[in-house]
Design a protein around this motif. Structure first.
Motif, mmCIF file in Angstrom:
data_model
loop_
_atom_site.group_PDB
_atom_site.id
_atom_site.type_symbol
_atom_site.label_atom_id
_atom_site.label_comp_id
_atom_site.label_asym_id
_atom_site.label_seq_id
_atom_site.Cartn_x
_atom_site.Cartn_y
_atom_site.Cartn_z
ATOM 1 N N GLN A 128 -47.226 11.547 -48.945
ATOM 2 C CA GLN A 128 -48.059 11.425 -47.747
ATOM 3 C C GLN A 128 -48.987 10.219 -47.826
ATOM 4 N N GLN A 129 -49.158 9.599 -46.671
ATOM 5 C CA GLN A 129 -50.111 8.492 -46.588
ATOM 6 C C GLN A 129 -51.460 9.079 -46.169
ATOM 7 N N LEU A 130 -52.324 9.332 -47.101
ATOM 8 C CA LEU A 130 -53.597 9.984 -46.778
ATOM 9 C C LEU A 130 -54.771 9.021 -46.891
ATOM 10 N N ASP A 131 -55.828 9.359 -46.175
ATOM 11 C CA ASP A 131 -57.093 8.636 -46.363
ATOM 12 C C ASP A 131 -57.945 9.311 -47.426
ATOM 13 N N GLY A 132 -57.857 10.639 -47.463
ATOM 14 C CA GLY A 132 -58.695 11.347 -48.431
ATOM 15 C C GLY A 132 -58.124 12.697 -48.793
ATOM 16 N N VAL A 133 -58.609 13.229 -49.922
ATOM 17 C CA VAL A 133 -58.239 14.594 -50.312
ATOM 18 C C VAL A 133 -59.493 15.410 -50.580
ATOM 19 N N VAL A 134 -59.296 16.698 -50.341
ATOM 20 C CA VAL A 134 -60.330 17.670 -50.670
ATOM 21 C C VAL A 134 -59.811 18.444 -51.873
ATOM 22 N N ILE A 135 -60.503 18.326 -53.014
ATOM 23 C CA ILE A 135 -60.031 18.973 -54.240
ATOM 24 C C ILE A 135 -60.717 20.321 -54.400
ATOM 25 N N ALA A 136 -59.937 21.359 -54.202
ATOM 26 C CA ALA A 136 -60.454 22.725 -54.316
ATOM 27 C C ALA A 136 -59.588 23.519 -55.283
ATOM 28 N N THR A 137 -59.030 22.827 -56.248
ATOM 29 C CA THR A 137 -58.239 23.494 -57.285
ATOM 30 C C THR A 137 -59.187 24.077 -58.333
ATOM 31 N N SER A 138 -58.624 24.747 -59.332
ATOM 32 C CA SER A 138 -59.495 25.354 -60.352
ATOM 33 C C SER A 138 -60.181 24.250 -61.155
#
Lengths: 337, 337, 337, 337
Positions: free
Chosen positions: D63-73
């Motif tokens: 995916q071509q993303l601008d940002g990610v939200v990291i909500a992993t452990s």
């Protein structure tokens, strides 16, 4: 169970709110389609995968719906309700149902004949605070209601153009409070006495309307009540209820944007109440549509019926007559109830 | 300046409160003497150095007083006021001044003729909370009053014997609220409409009286108002006022014994309001006598006049008539105002 | 039963308050006499029939008293307490008992040897709000206390002259809060940690004192607590307590002069708290003397003992040491407790 | 402008909340894809048109993303942050950034090197009440802060399994309050002193942890503060802040589900606060993602930086050390700040 398929007719402010709530917050329902009188306005729904129509009749004929939410202008309610009933879809209708008592009686009878459910949008019954007060009454915490006081004041008057067509303060504003009085007390009002003045804007008086009112309520149990309305507080929406009963006195107070407070030499300060109905009643708008969906999903009767919508209008008529003739008016004078 | 020499006539509960306030809390005044119909009751004053009488006439003739506080039973007010006026002493008289409008008019005229000041004991005007609300009105913070709501409910009904002689709820309870409405608004009421029921105790109904009432007020400016009364809350004295004006909405809320609160899984809890007038209005009882002393000490007009006392009675009469005839009643119907 | 005969020593502000309460509000007691170092000041009592002295020794020898209220300057407490104990009269003594721990120990031992009761004037224990919180603890509503937070801030700093002799903020201000912490919790503090700054007035720092402090409390049960003090709020006296326990969280909030509130476009506004101790604690000043009279009248132990007075001083010493050495200090370091 | 393309990594409770907010409430953003370690969990997103992955690396590459939200452990944060930085997408990361200070320093340096924005999820900064208090500070209404008190208590302790891995109360709970203290004051804390006990559940003590704590804060300006925490109120989430400054004292109080109140003979009753963070902070969860989107949309710096996340951890370390050694600990002892 299958999701309830819904269409929203009318993409004004209220129709947009209903659309979003159906699409995003009610898992048991599906927003299938919307309509407005132009395609540009129908596009305001702004949600992917929802069919748009510029003709509600086409929508009704093309889509297989379980129910519709009618948020079109009041003068169209009568024909839209008939068309929806003809299509055999259940109806959620914004208040007022129609502009005359005769029309209300006719469309309610028509919907009943066609066997569709009919729910009226008295959203305030679904406000967490007011429904919380009602719960205290239902649970016996309040005891038998003896005095009910309702305060309902707008931050600013609507535009003059709106004031000309809204039917007057009793039909536009007090009508909600009449329903609230019936809702909270769980009983009927048999007589009202209305007083009022023009203190906010002289042009309102020139329209033959009032902007400041006080209505006395007499309930069948002997309980008494008051509703005070104003078209302008200057601060914000002032929406409070009080039910004084044999066991306790219950209050539904204003909501505020935050719980910030501060003390300085000038006093102790906190927030003004939320500004207007959009800010104050988002949960109520959501709750009423959830309740409509619930009654379709579980096939139960609607919690606010056409009869409730009719009764609030009758009470508004009685209030107007009372004010015009400066005397208490029995509800039975207006017509069979 | 010389201290104001005062006598208190009547050593009932109210007379004792006035005596203590004069003796202990008002440096500009001196409690010279008291009277009651028996010496045993006169002794209830319980303060050293105060002359006791079992005949108020003897007191008036033997003592050189500046003023008297009349706290005898209402049926004696007429003759006591005349005697005090004859003695040339200024008068503070508990409400009601007398039991008929004619009698009130006569004694007020008599006192005026004799040149003595006449102040009526509407103590609530001196409550810090209600006078604080009045100050917000006077200072322009409230703006022009548009809606005034007054809640005034007793914790428990009085004894039946008292109910038989008190003149009914409008004369015994609402009379205070009529005065409060005039005080807060700073203007006159021209019409009232009264509704009411018997919901607390059937025996009150058997006396031809009401225990739950709602009175609509119409002020000369166009402002509207409501007064709701109940003979029984079950919790405590519920005494609140609200003045909604063009600039703000002001509230005078209930006082509580403490500021203790606690949160547990059942809710957030705080005190019930103070129990009854003795608990709620000690500062008002003190304040009204201080105001009477001030007007003698500085030779100024009394802040609550005989006319104020009369007007509240006229409003009570109009309310009773309104309820009996179930129609709005103009104050001018009752007699010249 | 015979009324308790009392004398008040010291006619400063506090002595005058005690005198009035004894004379006017406590039927079981009689204010027999007062003293101060000059007759002019003794005359400040302003109550008829009370003997005045300019020498408390003469008062003690001439009058047959049951008890004395010691409200003289702190530096005289030691000799006055001994003289009163020699005269065999029971003692109510304003805090602090004396200026050194050794002196406190000696006079308490002396009073005990002479068999007179000794009560210390920690008035706040008798404030209706704080004693109401204590009642919630005693009644089990709060459960076992886990966290106690005390806020205690003055409206304005005292005069610099007073600051020079008051012993510093821990002895002058926090000492009351230490007693409150012991009172509310019903248990002992075994360690404190004190932090503080000079943020209000640099001259306070030049005296080696603080004007803004935060003290951590460790209670024997494992409960923890905090006391925050400030010499200046700018608004008024800020006196609040919070006891968080296993069953609920209890709050003792500020009192206000009235219950007036108003809403306008700028916010919702209510009163600032009462200004200072004279305004906030009249009932506490009355209550502590009533309690002293009760323990003489009914021959019961005083509710606040010399030991309580001593412990609060020890805690203040520990707080000062903690701040000076920037480390937690065990109370046992200060001396036997 | 083009909508910001976002992916959410981790479909636990927090990831689902973020997904809904992005999809439904933030017009400037588009929820493109989500991932979790199994496809079943990735499906929990429940929103049409969103790509699902069971491997976040695949998501990042496809995916071509601008940002990610990291909500992993938390234990995966380190590798996920590096992978996202490698992919050149901006990062919103739930707290804590990583489990050791060294790891935090490394990933923050790595993200900086890769030129991606890094925002930490201290959601409470976006709560309307707490940001409202901050605004009073920023606007000069509070003046210079002198005392800051923070109350932060959970309704019930988490499961024992969670308690074993959460790092202890200072890292799991107080860490939020340290950030709040920095946020509200706008300045740094240079020293802390921590006290604590096990009063809620003995098993927490057996883990070497505490369940009831009181931390003293010393700010660089001389202001002092306290944070009190408890693992169990029994009623609900108790989240309050107080900033006492030179101009006023500001409060951020608890929110309640409704504004229902009632008075009966047992007291005046209102709602308990909202139950836990899900109920209390929906607007804060929304607000933080809106802020992240804003900083991508307008290319501005994130309002809560990696440095903020790091500092809160350092403060937690200092608190733990302080408690272990029972002495005040300078923040500089923990390492460079």
């Amino acid at each position: 169970m299958k999701r309830v398929r819904l269409g929203v007719l009318g993409m004004g402010r209220q129709g947009q709110i209903h659309s979003k709530n159906i699409a995003y917050r009610i898992p048991e329902a599906e927003l299938v389609c919307v309509s407005d009188i132009t395609m540009e306005r129908a596009e305001l729904v702004g949600i992917d995968g929802v069919a748009r129509y510029d003709d509600y009749r086409k929508l009704l004929s093309e889509q297989q719906l379980d129910g519709v939410v009618i948020a079109t202008s009041t003068d169209t309610h009568e024909e839209v309700i008939r068309a929806a009933a003809d299509a055999g879809v259940h109806i959620f209708c914004e208040k007022p149902i129609a502009t005359t008592l005769a029309a209300i009686d006719e469309v309610l009878a028509y919907a009943e004949k066609k066997g569709v459910k009919f729910m009226v949008g008295f959203n305030r019954r679904f406000d967490p605070t007011f429904s919380g007060v009602k719960k205290l009454v239902d649970d016996g915490i309040v005891g038998k209601p003896m005095i009910i006081n309702i305060t309902s004041r707008d931050p600013q008057p609507p535009h003059l153009e709106y004031l000309k067509v809204c039917g007057g303060i009793f039909f536009d504003t007090t009508v909600h409070d009449f329903d609230m009085a019936r809702f909270l007390s769980g009983e009927e009002i048999y007589e009202v006495y209305a007083a009022g003045s023009v203190l906010v804007d002289e042009r309102i008086g020139e329209l033959g309307d009032l902007d400041t009112t006080m209505v006395t309520l007499k309930f069948e149990s002997g309980a008494v009540g008051s509703i005070n309305n104003s078209r302008r507080t200057g601060y914000s929406y002032d929406q409070r209820v009080e039910v004084f009963g044999t066991q306790s006195c219950a209050f539904g107070n204003n909501e505020t944007p935050t719980r910030v407070e501060y003390t300085n030499p000038q006093g102790h300060h906190s927030d003004v109440p939320l500004y207007f109905n959009i800010e104050r009643y988002p949960e109520a708008f959501y709750g009423e549509i959830q309740a409509f969906v619930d009654c379709l999903y579980h096939d139960t009767p609607p919690p606010v019926t056409g009869s409730d919508g009719r009764k609030a209008v009758v009470l508004s008529m009685a209030a107007k007559k009372s004010w015009q003739e400066n005397r208490p008016v029995r509800i039975s004078e207006i017509g069979p109830v």
